[in-house]
Design a protein around this motif. Structure first.
Motif: not given
Lengths: 177, 741
Positions: A50-51, A53-56, A89, A91-93, A113, A154, A157-158, A160
């Motif tokens: 997921a991370r 694919d999000s482009g991070l 990632y 996403a445009v290309t 790809r 984490e 939650g905060f 690390p």
């Protein structure tokens, strides 16, 4: 008490088995160079996908240590190196840019790809020359140990926390200059 | 100085608090700015892991700092309360009020804002927004995909048409070039390129498309197309305008031949490319936010916690600051009160206040100054009083010493005839102890008839000045004493009745000495006048007796008569001679020759003379421990013999005579007590006079000689009643010897 301890150990072992781990760590020599090969299994989970694919920027850091085969001495460590594999990632290309760095120096940068290619690019190292032994001792054997460092987790939650796999040792080789 | 520095510090504190509040305000403004600015920041920057990490850790660090400061302040407050520091309760109440007033709305706001934020973040990723973004992303993707698919089909068709051609033949290549141009026109494509697998053969561009140059399709693209039959890429053309969707297709691979790859490209115009890119990037950004949703929530929550704690800190700080500011004058007053109560009247309160407290402080300082002045005045007066008292004490001590050493007895009476003072001489004279006199009314102290006579002298109407001295004779302790009494009226003092002073002079010894001197003189004259004719009388009588014996013619009775008469004359002359000798010795008695004499041994020697002196009368020694004394041993022996002689004479059998000795300080005591018939009180003042005797025989000089010897030894002799009967003579002599009276 013993049952509880056994269950605890089994649980820990199962947890360890589910976590990312380095497999098939092997070294070979090419002259004075140490070539390292291994594969990371269990590192490509849903969260990582997921991370990605999000482009991070997402990746792994492999800690590698070259050791002398000394069991009774504490100065076995010869050299240490970090290999960082980061993918991003577009996403445009529809392409993943995979950069591989060793100790901050760029080793390779390529575009893939397919997810299969991406996973291979990020989790496999094939005969990568990482260490150089300038004055090898013919009497000694050398080995490498490796572990992977994942994205920090984490607590509460905060706070690390560092997440790493356990160390894995390679086969032992002799190097003749 | 301490107070001054305290207020200096307080002023610095004020500046510091203002600075801190300004800094706090600045920080909050900065955070608000960052939050606002964050909306405009690129997603990549906002979602940057490093930024989130820094923000998160900065928040955590700030929270720890604020918690530390808050806990430190509360702890100090708690310690002040536990140590019962002045104002701690007030401070606690004020801080609690401030914190309470701030806590309730801040916590409510925190909870509400947190929930609102969580809801808002959740709504970001709600179905509708997600659907819209997914649809937009899909549309953009489909647009590119549709173009790519169409071009891919066209490329495949062209590849199949080109495959039979021999690309190595130059004429065939020329023909293909023409055909490629026609196909491009037919397909309305922006680019058609022909490759012999990975080797470029020919390409045709639409001159109106804006493509300036043949884009680099990449070896991987060609290999992928050759191997898998098709490949697609989206590339940015040279010049960066628009986006080129490149689709490649390869022909079937005939045996022993290379594949022909045809690439068909459609250039999206810059506007469309930009819009599709934005759609895709928006979706990507959305997905990034979704991935980092938890971190966002945590960061914002930390931010809220931070703001909440800052407000709590500010409120508690403000409470403490106000409490300190309010408490400062009160503490200064309390401190001033404590110092003043401990005696530091120079302490002044300096408070930088212009409200009602300033008036209180001014009044306090004025009161302190007044107290200091009064204390100085009192101290001066006290010093003067102490000096006066000291002088009075000195005077009193001198007066007491004088009175104590006065030979005269002094008795002071107040206006109510109460004895307020009586010196030692008066006590000795009146045979009374101090407690029997001082503090008692005169009628009570002198209730007996003898002393009452003395009391009567003090009666009469009061009047200032001294009265004429009066001689009074009293029998005290069985002894008659003669006093000269002089009464002096004291002047009235402040309306109080006037007192009186009675001065007594004991004239007894003086009178006795005068009498003794007269008797001594008389004895001397008698001895002188009588002694001379005695010898001729005696001689004449003896001659008369001798003639009578020689004369034979006298009647027969005459010689016997003469003999008897001469015998009587001679005997009486002898008696008179002895009496005259006694008088003469008394008159010519020399002074004592003092020498260290063991008194007890002397007494034993004398007593040895009286063993079994009289049947039925026992003479014993008593007491003892008199030690040595400087006396004339022979004269003291004479004293003892005379006294014991008298005692033996006066004591009938069975009886007892005790001669005791003793020593008190520098005085030795000799006492001769008998159980005889005693001495009548009226005879006691005559006992020591010459020629006084109740025995009917003797010269009456024994006790006179005793008195003279004792007087010449500077001693005293008293006569008193012995218990249960008899008389006791007590002689007191200075042990060191003080002859000369």
């Amino acid at each position: 008490m013993g049952v509880i301890r056994a269950l605890l150990l089994v649980g820990l072992a199962a947890a360890a088995a589910r976590g990312p781990a380095i497999r098939d760590l092997a070294i070979a020599r090419s002259g004075v160079q140490i070539l390292i090969s291994f594969q990371l299994v269990g590192g490509f989970d849903r969260e990582l996908s997921a991370r990605l694919d999000s482009g991070l920027p997402t990746g792994f850091v492999y800690d590698l240590e070259l050791l002398r085969d000394r069991k009774r001495w504490s100065d076995a460590l010869l050299e240490r190196s970090r290999i960082e594999v980061v993918a991003m990632y577009n996403a445009v290309t529809g392409e993943y840019l995979v950069n591989t760095k060793q100790d901050g120096r760029l080793l390779s940068s390529r575009t893939v790809r397919e997810r299969r290619e991406l996973e291979a690019a990020m989790t496999r190292l094939q005969a990568q020359p990482v260490f150089t032994v300038d004055r090898p001792s013919p009497e000694e054997r050398y080995l490498v140990r490796a572990r992977v460092e994942l994205a920090p987790g984490e607590v509460l939650g905060f706070i690390p926390v560092r997440r790493t796999s356990s160390w894995v040792e390679s086969n032992k080789v002799r190097i003749r200059g | 100085m301490g107070l001054k520095s305290h207020f200096e510090r307080r002023r610095r504190d004020t500046r510091w608090v203002v600075a801190m509040l300004a800094l706090l305000l600045g920080l909050l403004t900065f955070f608000y700015y960052l939050v606002q600015r964050g909306r405009d920041l690129p997603t990549t920057l906002v979602t940057n892991q490093v930024l989130l990490f820094v923000l998160r850790n900065a928040n955590a660090l700030l929270i720890l700092v604020i918690l530390f400061v808050l806990v430190r302040n509360l702890l100090k407050l708690w310690l002040e309360r536990r140590n019962r520091a002045l104002g701690a309760r007030f401070k606690t109440k004020l801080v609690a009020t401030y914190v309470g007033l701030a806590l309730v709305p801040v916590l409510a706001l925190f909870v509400y804002a947190s929930e609102l934020l969580q809801g808002s973040i959740d709504r970001w990723f709600s179905g509708s927004l997600r659907g819209v973004l997914e649809q937009s992303f899909a549309i953009a993707q489909e647009l590119q995909q549709e173009i790519a698919e169409r071009d891919s089909r066209d490329a495949g068709r062209l590849a199949r048409q080109v495959q039979p051609q021999d690309l190595a033949d130059p004429r065939a290549r020329e023909a293909l070039a023409r055909r490629l141009a026609a196909w491009r026109q037919e397909l309305d494509a922006d680019l058609v390129a022909l490759y012999d697998e990975t080797e470029f053969v020919h390409a045709v561009l639409d001159p109106s498309s804006g493509l300036e140059d043949l884009p680099e399709v990449g070896r991987s693209f060609l290999l992928e197309a050759a191997e898998s039959g098709r490949a697609q890429r989206v590339v940015v053309p040279t010049g960066g305008r628009g986006r080129l969707i490149l689709s490649g297709a390869a022909s079937e691979r005939p045996t022993g031949q290379r594949r022909v790859v045809v690439a068909v490209g459609t250039l999206l115009d810059p506007a469309t490319a930009e819009r599709t890119a934005r759609l895709i990037e928006a979706y990507q950004g959305y997905r990034q936010l979704e991935v980092q949703k938890g971190q966002f929530k945590a960061s914002y929550l930390l931010m809220f916690v931070l703001v909440t704690l800052v407000i709590l800190l500010a409120s508690s700080w403000l409470g403490l600051f106000l409490a300190r500011r309010l408490m400062a004058p009160i503490q200064a007053l309390a401190e001033g009160t404590r110092k003043i109560s401990s005696g530091d009247l120079d302490h002044r309160i300096e408070v930088d206040a212009d409200d009602e407290m300033a008036g209180v402080v001014d009044s306090f300082n004025a009161m302190t100054e007044e107290l200091a002045r009064n204390r100085a005045l009192i101290e001066n007066k006290q010093r003067e009083l102490l000096d006066a008292n000291r002088r009075l004490d000195g005077e009193r001590a001198r007066l007491s010493a004088i009175l104590a050493n006065l030979a005269a007895g002094v008795i002071a009476l107040d206006g109510e005839a109460r004895v307020v003072a009586a010196n030692g001489a008066a006590q000795r004279m009146l045979r009374q102890r101090e407690e029997e006199l001082v503090g008692r009314r005169l009628a009570e102290a002198w209730a007996d008839p003898e002393r009452a006579r003395l009391g009567a002298l003090l009666g009469g109407a009061p009047g200032a000045g001294a009265r004429a001295p009066v001689q009074v004779s009293l029998v005290l302790g069985g002894e008659r004493r003669t006093f000269e009494a002089k009464v002096t009226e004291l002047p009235a003092d402040g309306g109080q009745p006037a007192g009186r002073i009675l001065v007594l002079e004991d004239l007894t010894e003086l009178i006795r000495a005068q009498k003794l001197a007269a008797w001594t003189e008389a004895a001397r004259r008698i001895a002188h006048e009588i002694k001379n004719p005695l010898t001729p009388i005696r001689l004449s009588a003896e001659r008369l007796r001798a003639r009578s014996r020689e004369h034979e013619g006298a009647p027969p009775a005459l010689p016997a008569l003469v003999e008897e008469a001469v015998e009587i004359i001679v005997r009486e002359v002898g008696t008179m001679q002895g009496l005259v000798d006694e008088f003469s010795r008394y008159a010519r008695m020399t002074g004592p020759q003092l020498a260290a004499t063991p008194i007890d041994r002397l007494v034993q020697e004398v007593l040895a003379l009286y063993r079994e002196v009289k049947p039925g009368v026992e003479v014993v020694a008593g007491g003892g421990g008199a030690g040595e004394a400087w006396v004339d041993a022979e004269q003291i022996r004479r004293v003892l013999i005379n006294l014991i002689d008298n005692a033996v004479e006066a004591t009938a059998a069975p009886g007892r005579i005790e001669v005791s000795t003793g020593r008190r300080a520098d005085t030795i005591t000799l006492a001769v007590a008998d159980s005889g018939r005693g001495v009548a009180p009226e005879d006691r003042d005559k006992l020591f006079l010459p020629f006084f005797s109740r025995k009917g025989r003797g010269t009456g000089m024994g006790l006179a000689i005793v008195h003279r010897i004792v007087s010449e030894h500077a001693g005293t002799i008293r006569v008193g009643d012995n218990a249960p009967r008899g008389t006791v003579f007590t002689v007191e002599l200075p042990a060191g010897g003080r002859a000369g009276a």
